[in-house]
Design a protein around this motif. Structure first.
Motif, PDB file in Angstrom:
ATOM      1  N   THR B 284      35.879 -23.405 -14.807  1.00  0.00           N
ATOM      2  CA  THR B 284      36.011 -23.675 -16.313  1.00  0.00           C
ATOM      3  C   THR B 284      35.300 -22.209 -17.098  1.00  0.00           C
ATOM      4  OG1 THR B 284      35.802 -25.801 -15.822  1.00  0.00           O
ATOM      5  CG2 THR B 284      35.413 -25.330 -17.952  1.00  0.00           C
ATOM      6  N   GLY B 285      34.298 -22.009 -16.413  1.00  0.00           N
ATOM      7  CA  GLY B 285      33.864 -20.977 -17.108  1.00  0.00           C
ATOM      8  C   GLY B 285      34.528 -19.350 -17.316  1.00  0.00           C
ATOM      9  N   THR B 286      35.273 -19.382 -16.207  1.00  0.00           N
ATOM     10  CA  THR B 286      36.375 -18.076 -16.299  1.00  0.00           C
ATOM     11  C   THR B 286      37.251 -18.453 -17.328  1.00  0.00           C
ATOM     12  OG1 THR B 286      37.911 -19.025 -14.679  1.00  0.00           O
ATOM     13  CG2 THR B 286      36.168 -17.637 -13.660  1.00  0.00           C
ATOM     14  N   ALA B 287      37.716 -19.617 -17.583  1.00  0.00           N
ATOM     15  CA  ALA B 287      38.600 -19.948 -18.637  1.00  0.00           C
ATOM     16  C   ALA B 287      38.124 -19.850 -19.981  1.00  0.00           C
ATOM     17  CB  ALA B 287      39.192 -21.327 -18.510  1.00  0.00           C
ATOM     18  N   ALA B 288      36.822 -19.780 -20.116  1.00  0.00           N
ATOM     19  CA  ALA B 288      36.045 -20.023 -21.457  1.00  0.00           C
ATOM     20  C   ALA B 288      36.372 -18.585 -22.141  1.00  0.00           C
ATOM     21  CB  ALA B 288      34.579 -20.224 -21.092  1.00  0.00           C
ATOM     22  N   ASP B 289      36.396 -18.814 -23.372  1.00  0.00           N
ATOM     23  CA  ASP B 289      36.454 -17.956 -24.555  1.00  0.00           C
ATOM     24  C   ASP B 289      34.972 -17.102 -24.613  1.00  0.00           C
ATOM     25  OD1 ASP B 289      39.048 -18.169 -25.658  1.00  0.00           O
ATOM     26  OD2 ASP B 289      38.372 -20.248 -25.808  1.00  0.00           O
ATOM     27  N   HIS B 290      34.099 -18.179 -24.688  1.00  0.00           N
ATOM     28  CA  HIS B 290      32.605 -17.669 -24.427  1.00  0.00           C
ATOM     29  C   HIS B 290      31.848 -18.124 -23.310  1.00  0.00           C
ATOM     30  CE1 HIS B 290      33.764 -15.253 -28.253  1.00  0.00           C
ATOM     31  NE2 HIS B 290      33.606 -16.575 -29.100  1.00  0.00           N
ATOM     32  N   HIS B 291      31.153 -17.465 -22.479  1.00  0.00           N
ATOM     33  CA  HIS B 291      30.496 -18.091 -21.629  1.00  0.00           C
ATOM     34  C   HIS B 291      29.105 -17.322 -21.516  1.00  0.00           C
ATOM     35  CE1 HIS B 291      28.995 -18.034 -17.155  1.00  0.00           C
ATOM     36  NE2 HIS B 291      29.756 -19.102 -17.274  1.00  0.00           N
ATOM     37  N   LEU B 292      28.081 -18.413 -21.196  1.00  0.00           N
ATOM     38  CA  LEU B 292      26.708 -18.143 -21.223  1.00  0.00           C
ATOM     39  C   LEU B 292      26.103 -18.439 -19.848  1.00  0.00           C
ATOM     40  CD1 LEU B 292      24.105 -17.110 -22.582  1.00  0.00           C
ATOM     41  CD2 LEU B 292      23.762 -19.407 -23.288  1.00  0.00           C
ATOM     42  N   SER B 293      25.561 -17.629 -19.120  1.00  0.00           N
ATOM     43  CA  SER B 293      24.894 -17.993 -17.812  1.00  0.00           C
ATOM     44  C   SER B 293      23.400 -18.231 -18.283  1.00  0.00           C
ATOM     45  CB  SER B 293      24.997 -16.747 -16.896  1.00  0.00           C
ATOM     46  OG  SER B 293      26.393 -16.535 -16.713  1.00  0.00           O
ATOM     47  N   LEU B 294      23.035 -19.293 -17.738  1.00  0.00           N
ATOM     48  CA  LEU B 294      21.820 -19.955 -17.920  1.00  0.00           C
ATOM     49  C   LEU B 294      21.325 -21.056 -16.829  1.00  0.00           C
ATOM     50  CD1 LEU B 294      19.583 -20.283 -20.215  1.00  0.00           C
ATOM     51  CD2 LEU B 294      20.677 -22.390 -20.726  1.00  0.00           C
ATOM     52  N   ALA B 295      20.073 -20.893 -16.399  1.00  0.00           N
ATOM     53  CA  ALA B 295      19.627 -21.741 -15.093  1.00  0.00           C
ATOM     54  C   ALA B 295      19.832 -23.101 -15.642  1.00  0.00           C
ATOM     55  CB  ALA B 295      18.131 -21.357 -15.018  1.00  0.00           C
ATOM     56  N   SER B 296      20.158 -23.977 -14.634  1.00  0.00           N
ATOM     57  CA  SER B 296      20.532 -25.369 -14.900  1.00  0.00           C
ATOM     58  C   SER B 296      19.436 -26.180 -15.482  1.00  0.00           C
ATOM     59  CB  SER B 296      20.682 -26.002 -13.601  1.00  0.00           C
ATOM     60  OG  SER B 296      22.014 -25.602 -12.863  1.00  0.00           O
ATOM     61  N   SER B 297      18.155 -25.599 -15.263  1.00  0.00           N
ATOM     62  CA  SER B 297      16.900 -26.385 -15.721  1.00  0.00           C
ATOM     63  C   SER B 297      16.546 -26.114 -17.040  1.00  0.00           C
ATOM     64  CB  SER B 297      15.761 -25.922 -14.782  1.00  0.00           C
ATOM     65  OG  SER B 297      15.745 -24.428 -14.968  1.00  0.00           O
ATOM     66  N   LYS B 298      17.421 -25.206 -17.565  1.00  0.00           N
ATOM     67  CA  LYS B 298      17.239 -24.928 -19.192  1.00  0.00           C
ATOM     68  C   LYS B 298      18.128 -25.307 -19.814  1.00  0.00           C
ATOM     69  CE  LYS B 298      14.609 -20.632 -18.193  1.00  0.00           C
ATOM     70  NZ  LYS B 298      14.705 -19.022 -18.281  1.00  0.00           N
ATOM     71  N   ILE B 299      19.196 -26.048 -19.348  1.00  0.00           N
ATOM     72  CA  ILE B 299      20.321 -26.427 -20.089  1.00  0.00           C
ATOM     73  C   ILE B 299      19.895 -27.700 -21.283  1.00  0.00           C
ATOM     74  CG2 ILE B 299      22.428 -27.402 -19.789  1.00  0.00           C
ATOM     75  CD1 ILE B 299      23.389 -25.619 -17.766  1.00  0.00           C
ATOM     76  N   GLY B 300      19.205 -28.653 -20.649  1.00  0.00           N
ATOM     77  CA  GLY B 300      18.385 -29.509 -21.461  1.00  0.00           C
ATOM     78  C   GLY B 300      17.596 -29.016 -22.650  1.00  0.00           C
ATOM     79  N   ALA B 301      16.817 -27.902 -22.559  1.00  0.00           N
ATOM     80  CA  ALA B 301      16.258 -27.401 -23.692  1.00  0.00           C
ATOM     81  C   ALA B 301      17.332 -26.804 -24.707  1.00  0.00           C
ATOM     82  CB  ALA B 301      15.536 -26.275 -23.378  1.00  0.00           C
ATOM     83  N   LEU B 302      18.466 -26.210 -24.006  1.00  0.00           N
ATOM     84  CA  LEU B 302      19.284 -25.725 -24.820  1.00  0.00           C
ATOM     85  C   LEU B 302      19.966 -26.592 -25.653  1.00  0.00           C
ATOM     86  CD1 LEU B 302      21.665 -22.737 -24.218  1.00  0.00           C
ATOM     87  CD2 LEU B 302      22.481 -25.137 -24.867  1.00  0.00           C
ATOM     88  N   LEU B 303      20.319 -27.781 -25.123  1.00  0.00           N
ATOM     89  CA  LEU B 303      20.886 -28.807 -25.753  1.00  0.00           C
ATOM     90  C   LEU B 303      20.181 -29.252 -26.930  1.00  0.00           C
ATOM     91  CD1 LEU B 303      22.922 -30.999 -23.086  1.00  0.00           C
ATOM     92  CD2 LEU B 303      23.898 -30.046 -25.327  1.00  0.00           C
ATOM     93  N   LEU B 304      18.927 -29.550 -26.680  1.00  0.00           N
ATOM     94  CA  LEU B 304      17.930 -29.995 -27.879  1.00  0.00           C
ATOM     95  C   LEU B 304      17.963 -29.397 -28.820  1.00  0.00           C
ATOM     96  CD1 LEU B 304      14.672 -31.457 -26.134  1.00  0.00           C
ATOM     97  CD2 LEU B 304      16.373 -32.645 -27.350  1.00  0.00           C
ATOM     98  N   ASP B 305      17.516 -27.792 -28.701  1.00  0.00           N
ATOM     99  CA  ASP B 305      17.860 -26.991 -29.862  1.00  0.00           C
ATOM    100  C   ASP B 305      19.237 -26.856 -30.429  1.00  0.00           C
ATOM    101  OD1 ASP B 305      15.615 -26.435 -28.779  1.00  0.00           O
ATOM    102  OD2 ASP B 305      15.741 -24.262 -28.272  1.00  0.00           O
ATOM    103  N   LEU B 306      20.335 -27.220 -29.669  1.00  0.00           N
ATOM    104  CA  LEU B 306      21.589 -27.405 -30.181  1.00  0.00           C
ATOM    105  C   LEU B 306      21.623 -28.126 -31.174  1.00  0.00           C
ATOM    106  CD1 LEU B 306      24.404 -25.765 -30.088  1.00  0.00           C
ATOM    107  CD2 LEU B 306      24.992 -27.685 -28.449  1.00  0.00           C
TER     108      LEU B 306
END
Lengths: 226, 1032, 469
Positions: B284-306
């Motif tokens: 899915t990442g390869t098919a993405a128009d925009h990709h961001l590599s981020l540690a799994s443990s930080k994704i929650g934080a990103l979602l909150l900010d989002l």
């Protein structure tokens, strides 16, 4: 010279000649063997577990080939009939000891294997007569539906007590027809009529059929080899 | 072996040494377990099934023809038959279509009738699972272990023992008796479970699989107060955002998502935009128009900010902002702007809280009911806890006997749960299993489990429909399905079909009628049983996920994050003994036959590690030694390791101590704990001085600087892509990417009157999921070669998926993937150099490969610019022990099996072309516009591949070739490839548009056009374009 | 006169006043014959048995390995995808190349009336034939299904019309090499007939006498015999000359006709021929220098002979060097991205070491032949010739393996590592070569006695006087 070569060496000349002859003979044998029909299994005539006579069934009784080989016009394989097909006429006595169908030779020893198979459900193990290499893909329906008769490859099976191979079935044999199909074409309703011969020039008949069936036999490798 | 021999000589063979050999060769496991007490004759009866099978595969001069005594209706000997069946593969329910040859299933594909398959799409698991059916290592009859020795038992003996067991415990309502099952969606299993629990209220029921989806359900409970699972409707979706989620190629409904996603990738229509945030690059990442590599443990934080950013509204970031910041701003902006037309998908590995946030964002954006519907899910079960209970109860003596239905908990359990000793504690333990595995060895009863195609079963498909699994073949061995086993325990009578039908009746009354049932069986599922959408209200809830995710990562030992992913090929290890899957390359790393510690260049540099070097990974008190694999795009400071490797009791392929077969890859379950099933933090990696060579099918060895420059220089020409703006400006930019002089052929050009077969691959739709690779292997009898041979670059795949990395920052790269197979060049370089004319052109434009003519000079291989020709350097079926009689039953009879010393390659599935032509001819009709379907095309979930007659303007492929995006790879060599690619278009958010220039293309397109016009090369390349089109 | 006295001790002074003699020392026809025949007549030295034993056992290994190969498959070699051709082809081209000097010396130098060829041509021709024999083995066993090799032959099958693909350079190769082998062998044997007769007449045992007698085809040395012999020899020379050029030209087509970057170049034919002559003459030196010493042929194979060969090495070596340079130039000038990369990759890619071995051995080493001292000191030229042999093997390695390992699609790039079988087979091929060669030295006239006599200074008055005095 005589100092070097003792008299007996004169005989070497003869020996050399003989050698040459032997060599020639050898080559001849090889060529002969390569050309010989049996190299292409012509005349291969195995004994089947049940002495089924095509001569009787197809020839005298005039059963259509497709009565037994009923997938020939629908599939790659001209299926060997299941025992059930034989049982239509040759069924034995059932449990109650009555023969359900019109039974022919329901007691015959020759048919024991058939009855046994019908009873147990184990197949009758027929022996394959016409055997192409595994890398060759021949499709019966493609030919039968194009007006190529059984007889073209299998010969007058309706005259064979015991089926045998009569054509080389070599690559050259296939290509002959693929390059020049006309002489081997006939009306679709005559395909299984082995004795049929066109009343006019086969070339002409064939050309007409080729025309109406729109046949373009291929000579690509992938036509037969996949 | 001639079939004759096997049929006739059972009795002769019984006491011969040959027979012993045969046993050891074909059925080593069984032979080894050869029971003392049992007479050879009895043993023979048991082996009977497999021996007669063995017969079918034989071929010799004198061949036997064994017609059925009575031919079933609709059975035409030698013709394919298709049956729809819905079963679970690798823990997911799938609607499948099985191909059967004379009653012998040889291929599995998606069932186009059901939405969950996209359009009949499938994946490697599905394609590969057919091989398992004929695995000689299968457990072939029940055995009972008694102090070390195992004795053969009949199922009657087993049944009496089992019902005795139930009786024994039913006194106390079943207390002390337990069932340890794999989680399943089968309604019949659920029904029998209920029945059993009714009978034995105190029965202990445990469920475990090493990967599970329970977090999502738990998150739903948190967000909505009830367990629901989302169904996305990507046809309505403009913005897709995935978070650690391989939405398009793994997980429930993936094929459907791939299809619906791809449907909106045509730049002529309204294109969707895919953002993906993940720690390990997924397809899915390869098919993405925009990709961001981020540690799994930080994704929650990103979602909150989002979430916050969406509320507040995003602002354009400064030009010098980091990729992360820009990405974040753009994503927030897009989501807000397209509220109701977007989805946020969170991956199964993320904790429940993060899923909850995901749900909340979706409902805030008003997506629920629009782009996604919620349907009722099962009560979430934390499988780790469930297994823990089992272990606890077993140790405490609370639990005395257990029946394990499938699975392999001993191998798959996390480090902190000691299943082995738990089982040892028990008085009675029985394992129903397909292949004898680590768990089986520990149990008293070893019971053979049926293959999914060997009996009636049912399942709940992605959309909730009731799916029916019908048998394609009688059990090859004395095996049972889980349903059959439960029925015995629950004391339910009746055969499998009646058991399933009863359930079906309960699911939908309609199915009680014969007609409806027949229809359902025919379709593989019951119409109108799809789950109803529900619109729950969001509950307010608190989460702790906050944190600073933007901060640049300092890679420091002890702070490394380890991500556990189920293998893209062997899943959780259940396919470890499956050669096809072991050899299917990982979509990104291209690794076969093993796993590795995958990390980004920066991480490796910081830890002073190099490719292939062994490293000791320590986390959660556990340790494992893995080889390093450096891959751009792995989130900095994280490593990912695949589960499912290092099996010690899987069989001759996947590793088996007893037979002295080394395990494939490394078992990493020692690093996992029940609290960190998906990812663990604070890991330490220490370099070891030794190295282990990995078997990768691409970049077989580290590429030097010269090579790197070379690659960078040409990727842009090989895989042509541009941004949407670029496309709108110059729709035909792809064809113009390469300039070349007018192309003239040395030989007189052939014109193709009749058919002209061609293929088109849309790089904009391809997600690089590998489905086509395994499908091709299955269809064309492609052999496997084994790890050692892959390391020698001798893999045999006719179809491979090339992948390259681009971009300036190896930590945040862009990925290009491109399926490559024989291009059937019209001016085929291979044909000109073959001295024996073993590869020649057909008048339909196929590059025929004639195996029986090939003598193996390999000249064609040298001269093939695409390197798609594969050579049988050795007798690979022998080398890889795939030549046993049972395994041969998987072969497709329509394709020649190649011998040692022969070159082979893709022929556009010529067998399918020929058969279609013959059928059409017999029916006196023309071939349909898109009637011929190649195996790869059939398997492709996103319909990226189109195939057909280029002379037929109505065919998809003709349209595709005419498309402005179409280009021929290396067509400047004037080889005139019949396979053309459709350039990939990335739909960039304006704020991230800059990314357009750093994906490895020589120079930006505008200059190029300039140069074209100025130097007049335009004409040249236009000529070539025309000649290309004229010729097809 | 001074010049005369000089001429006797050294033969390498260019003195217009007098031609250097081709045979030195005090020799009359008889002594020449004695000397050469002695080589095979004299009691066999122990060293010969040692050498022969070693090479025969290596030959045995060669055939054992071939057996293993045929039974197991070409997978026993390091070949892979994309390097479908590996060492076997490298070895083939290497040996064929060596097989060039012989016919060049016999045919072309003969036609150009280069008399100095006489004392080395026999030797060189033998080397040619043995080298071609070694060469023939590799493409033979190289194919995947050896048992179907007859598919290469245009066998007529009635009505089948299935022929080999005459567009394939590989097929041309089959014909080119076999023709070359036949003609060279014929040429070699033809030239030997008079000497075989000499051996026959001086044979000590009956068997020898008999066998040589058969081989000598009843040569009596009558005027008519000589007349016919000269004619036939001339004709064969004329026939063989184009072959010298054609063989390696066609071998080079195997590469040049393909589209692999680094192979697809028009310079290959001349470049390959030059390389072949280069390697062939290097091998002549490698063999001749020791042989000359052991068999005491210093009088016939004089320093002048050796120096001439060195000059040829210098010339062809420089040609090869020039070709290397041009290749690079064209790769750049042609502006083809893939071609350009192929050559940069040769010099700086993973196989750079092979490239630099090639350049230093083939281009730099022979430059020492500018120095007369090196040209005229046997051991020095021997050392350089060894370098050249190595260099020429690496040239073929660079062309074959480096180009293949990195062609168009980077996804298929790979590295090539030979297996032990690769190495052993190459080594063993030398075993075969030397087995044949040792047999040659032991049983056949290694110097063309009759021809040498033709170029000897005619017995002069003072010579006879000296002898009588």
């Amino acid at each position: 010279m005589s100092l070097i070569f003792p008299n007996w060496t004169n005989r070497l000349l003869a020996a050399a000649g003989a050698g040459a002859l032997i060599g020639a003979g050898y080559v001849g044998t090889i060529v002969f063997a390569a050309m010989h029909p049996t190299t292409h299994h012509i005349g291969y005539q195995p004994t089947q577990p049940v002495p089924f006579s095509h001569k009787l069934h197809a020839g005298q009784l005039k059963l259509d080939c497709r009565y037994c080989h009923n997938t020939v016009d629908r599939a790659a394989h001209a299926a060997i009939p299941p025992t059930a097909t034989c049982s239509n006429c040759h069924s034995g006595k059932n449990a109650k000891g009555v023969t359900p169908h019109v039974a022919v030779h329901s007691e015959s020893k020759k048919l024991a294997k058939v009855r046994e198979s019908a009873a147990t459900g184990d197949p009758v193990e027929w022996i394959k007569v016409h055997n192409l290499p595994d890398y060759v893909y021949f499709n019966h329906s493609a030919h039968v539906n194009s007006g190529v008769s059984c007889v073209s490859c299998h010969g007058r099976v309706d005259r064979m007590e015991k089926v045998q191979q009569v054509k080389t079935l070599s690559m050259a044999f296939c290509l002959d027809c693929h390059r020049n199909p006309e002489p081997h074409l006939r009306p679709l309703d005559k395909v299984t009529e082995l004795s049929w011969v066109p009343d006019e020039d086969p070339e002409v008949v064939g050309a007409k059929i080729r025309e109406e069936l729109n046949l373009h036999p291929k000579v690509n490798c992938s036509t037969c080899h996949r | 072996m001639s079939s004759k021999k096997w049929y006739r000589s059972l009795s002769e063979l019984e006491n011969s040494s040959e027979f012993d050999e045969f046993l050891h060769r074909e059925f080593p496991q069984a032979a080894e377990e050869f029971p003392e007490g049992v007479s050879r004759r009895r043993w023979m009866q048991l082996m009977g099934a497999s021996l007669t099978l063995a017969g079918a595969a034989g071929c010799y001069k004198e061949e036997k023809l064994t017609p059925l005594a009575a031919r079933p209706v609709n059975r035409i000997p030698g013709e394919h038959q298709y049956f729809n069946t819905s079963v679970e593969v690798a823990g997911q329910p799938y609607a499948l279509r099985a191909t059967s040859n004379d009653g012998r299933p040889t291929k599995l594909d998606g069932n186009a009738l059901h939405s969950s398959s996209g359009n009949g799409g499938s994946n490697s698991y599905i394609q590969g699972s057919i091989l398992d059916l004929y695995d000689p290592d299968r457990l072939q009859s029940p055995f009972e272990k008694d102090n070390g020795e195992s004795f053969l038992r009949s199922w009657d003996e087993v049944d009496s023992a089992m019902s005795a067991l139930v009786k024994q415990f039913s006194a106390d309502g079943g207390a002390g008796l337990g069932i340890l099952s794999e989680p399943t969606t089968s309604p019949t299993v659920a029904r029998l479970k209920a029945a059993l629990q009714k009978k034995l209220p105190k029965l202990g029921w445990f469920e475990y699989r090493s990967t599970s989806n329970s977090n999502q359900l738990a998150g739903a409970v948190k967000a909505f107060g009830q367990p629901v699972r989302p169904l996305f409707d990507l046809t309505k979706t403009k913005i897709v955002a995935t978070f650690d989620c391989d939405l398009l190629s793994s997980g429930l409904n993936a094929q459907h998502y791939a299809k619906t996603f791809a449907d909106r990738r045509d730049p002529k229509g309204e294109m969707n935009r895919l953002y993906s945030v993940e720690s390990e690059f997924t397809t899915t990442g390869t098919a993405a128009d925009h990709h961001l590599s981020l540690a799994s443990s930080k994704i929650g934080a990103l979602l909150l900010d989002l979430e916050a950013a969406i509320d507040a509204g995003a602002t354009k970031p400064a030009d010098d902002a980091s990729h992360a910041e820009k990405f974040f701003a753009a994503l927030a902006d897009d989501l807000k702007a397209n509220a109701g037309d977007c989805v946020v998908a969170v991956g199964p590995g993320q904790p429940a809280d993060v899923h909850a946030i995901g749900f909340r964002i979706n409902s805030k954006l008003g997506n629920i009911g629009k782009t996604m519907t919620l349907v009722r899910g099962d009560k979430p079960v934390d499988h780790a806890d469930s297994l823990k209970d089992f272990a606890k109860q077993a140790k405490s003596g609370e639990l005395k006997a257990v029946v394990i239905l499938g699975g392999n908990p001993v191998y798959g359990a996390p480090a902190d749960i000691d299943v082995t000793s738990a089982i040892k504690k028990l008085e009675v333990s029985a394992h129903l299993t397909f292949l004898p595995n680590e768990t089986t060895g520990k149990c008293d009863w070893m019971l053979p489990m049926s293959h999914i195609l060997e009996g009636w079963s049912d399942t709940t498909l992605a959309d909730g429909s009731y799916g029916i699994g019908q048998p394609l073949i009688n059990p090859l061995f004395e095996s049972r399905s889980a349903i059959g086993m439960l029925a015995v325990l629950a004391g339910e009578s009746g055969d499998l079909q009646s058991l399933v039908r009863t359930t079906a009746g309960n699911v939908s009354g309609k199915l009680r009628t014969e007609a409806a049932w027949q229809k359902a069986v025919h379709n593989g599922f019951a119409d109108g049983t799809a789950a109803a959408a529900i619109e729950p209200t969001t509950a307010a809830f608190e989460v702790d996920a906050a944190g600073d995710w933007k901060a640049p990562v300092e890679v420091s030992n002890g702070q490394i994050e380890v991500l556990f992913t189920s293998s893209s090929t062997v899943f959780d290890g259940q396919f470890a003994n499956n050669g096809w899957l072991q050899e299917t390359p990982h979509p990104l790393t291209k690794l076969t036959w093993g796993n590795a510690a995958v990390m980004s260049p920066a991480t490796a540099k910081a830890l002073e590690l190099v490719d292939h070097q062994l490293t000791k990974v320590e986390v959660n008190g556990g340790r494992a030694v893995l080889p390093v694999y450096i891959q751009p795009g792995q989130a900095t400071g994280t490593i990912s390791v695949a589960l499912g490797y290092g099996r010690t009791q899987s069989g001759i392929v996947g590793g088996d101590e007893k037979q002295g077969v080394d395990p494939v890859g490394v078992d990493v379950s020692s690093l996992r704990t029940s609290s960190s099933m998906a990812f663990a933090t604070n890991a330490t990696l220490s370099p070891l001085q030794s190295e282990e060579k990995l078997a990768s099918t691409q970049d077989h060895f580290a590429i030097d600087k010269t090579g790197m420059e070379g690659i960078h220089d040409r990727i842009g020409d090989l895989i042509r892509e541009g941004s949407l703006d670029e496309y709108n400006k110059h729709p035909d930019f792809a064809e113009h990417r390469v300039h070349h002089p007018p192309l003239e052929s040395l030989w007189t050009e052939v014109s193709y009157e009749g058919h002209a077969w061609g293929m088109a691959i849309d790089l904009n739709k391809c997600i690089g999921c590998n489905g086509c690779v395994t499908a091709c292997q299955s269809e064309n009898n492609v052999p496997i070669v084994g790890k050692d041979q892959v390391q020698r670059n001798r893999e045999m795949h006719w179809l491979r998926v090339d992948r390259y990395f681009g971009g300036d920052d190896p930590e945040q790269p862009e990925v290009f993937s491109q399926p490559v197979t024989c291009m059937q060049c019209e001016n085929a370089p291979c044909e000109q150099v073959c001295p024996v004319a073993a590869t020649v052109h057909s008048d339909e434009g196929l590059n025929d490969m004639v195996y029986n003519r090939c003598i193996g000079t390999r000249y064609c291989g040298n001269n093939c610019p695409y390197k798609v020709r594969r050579f049988n350097f050795l007798n690979y079926r022998k080398e890889t022990k795939q030549d046993n009689l049972l395994q041969q039953l998987v072969l497709n009879p329509e394709v020649t099996v190649r011998s040692r010393g022969v070159m082979e390659k893709c022929t556009y599935c010529v067998q399918r072309i020929q058969n279609t032509k013959i059928t059409a001819k017999a029916e006196r009709r023309a071939i349909g516009d898109n009637e011929v379907v190649t195996a790869c095309q059939e398997a492709c979930p996103s319909d990226a591949i189109s195939f057909g007659d280029l002379n037929n303007p109505n065919s998809d492929v003709a349209k595709a070739h005419a498309d402005s995006r179409s280009y021929g790879m290396l067509s400047e060599l004037n080889v005139k490839p019949r396979t053309r690619y459709l350039a990939r278009i990335r739909n960039h958010h304006p704020w991230l548009a800059k990314a357009d220039h750093d994906h490895g293309h020589g120079h930006s397109h505008d200059e190029e056009l300039g140069s074209l016009e100025s130097n007049g090369a335009t004409v040249a390349s236009h000529d070539s374009t025309n000649s290309q089109e004229a010729s097809v | 006169m001074a010049s005369v006295s000089i001429s006797t001790d050294t033969t390498t002074v260019e003195n217009p006043a007098q031609r250097n003699p081709l045979v030195i020392g005090t020799h009359d026809y008889k002594s020449v014959t004695d000397k050469v025949v002695a080589i095979s007549d004299r009691e066999v030295p122990f060293a010969w048995y040692v050498a022969f034993g070693t090479s025969v056992s290596m030959t045995g290994m060669l055939f054992a390995l071939i057996g293993y190969l045929v039974v197991t498959g070409v997978g026993v070699w390091g070949n892979n995808s994309p390097v479908f051709w590996g060492w076997p082809i490298v070895n083939f081209v290497f040996w064929v190349g060596i097989g060039h000097a012989g016919t060049l010396i016999s045919a072309i130098l003969f036609l150009f009336r280069q008399d100095w060829r006489t004392s080395i041509n026999r030797f060189a021709e033998a080397m040619t034939i043995f080298a071609v024999a070694c060469a023939g083995i590799f493409p033979g066993v190289h194919i995947g299904r050896v048992w179907f090799v007859y598919f290469l032959a245009p066998l007529p099958v009635p009505r089948l019309e299935m022929w080999p693909n005459f567009r394939s350079p590989l097929l041309w190769d089959v014909f080119a090499v076999s023709t070359y082998a036949t003609v060279s062998a014929l040429f070699w044997y033809m030239g030997m007939v008079p000497d075989l007769a000499t051996f026959r007449d001086r044979a000590t045992t009956k068997t020898k006498q008999f066998l040589y007698g058969v081989a000598a085809l009843g040569w009596t040395g009558s005027a008519r015999h000589w007349h016919r012999y000269e004619k036939a020899y001339m004709l064969l020379a004329a026939l063989a000359t184009p072959l010298v050029l054609s063989v390696h030209t066609i071998v080079s087509f195997d590469f040049a006709v393909s589209i692999v970057p680094g192979w697809h170049t028009t310079i290959f034919p001349p470049y390959f021929v030059a390389g072949a002559v280069f390697s062939g003459f290097a091998m002549v030196i490698t063999l001749m220098v020791p042989a000359r010493k052991w068999f005491g042929l210093g009088d016939f194979v004089t320093e002048r002979h050796l120096e001439n060969i060195c000059k040829i090495l210098l010339a062809t070596g420089s040609m090869v060097g020039f070709a290397y340079a041009i290749e690079f130039f064209i790769a750049w000038y042609g502006g083809n991205k893939y071609e350009g990369f192929a050559f940069i990759n040769r010099a700086t890619g993973p196989f750079w070491w092979a490239y630099f071995t090639m350049v230093s051995c083939n281009v730099i080493a022979p430059q020492f032949f500018w120095i007369k001292k090196v040209r005229t000191t046997p051991w020095m030229m021997f050392v350089i010739s060894i370098f050249v042999n190595i260099g020429m093997w690496f040239e073929r390695f660079v062309i074959t393996v480096t180009s293949l390992s990195r062609d168009f699609l980077p996804s298929s790039w790979s590295y090539f590592t030979p297996t032990i079988i690769d190495v052993a087979m190459f080594a063993a091929s030398f075993g075969l070569f030397f087995t044949l060669f040792l047999l040659f030295c032991r049983y056949l006239p290694i110097v063309a006695i009759s021809e040498v006599k033709g170029v000897m200074p005619k017995p002069t008055a003072e010579a006879t006087a000296e002898t009588s005095a």
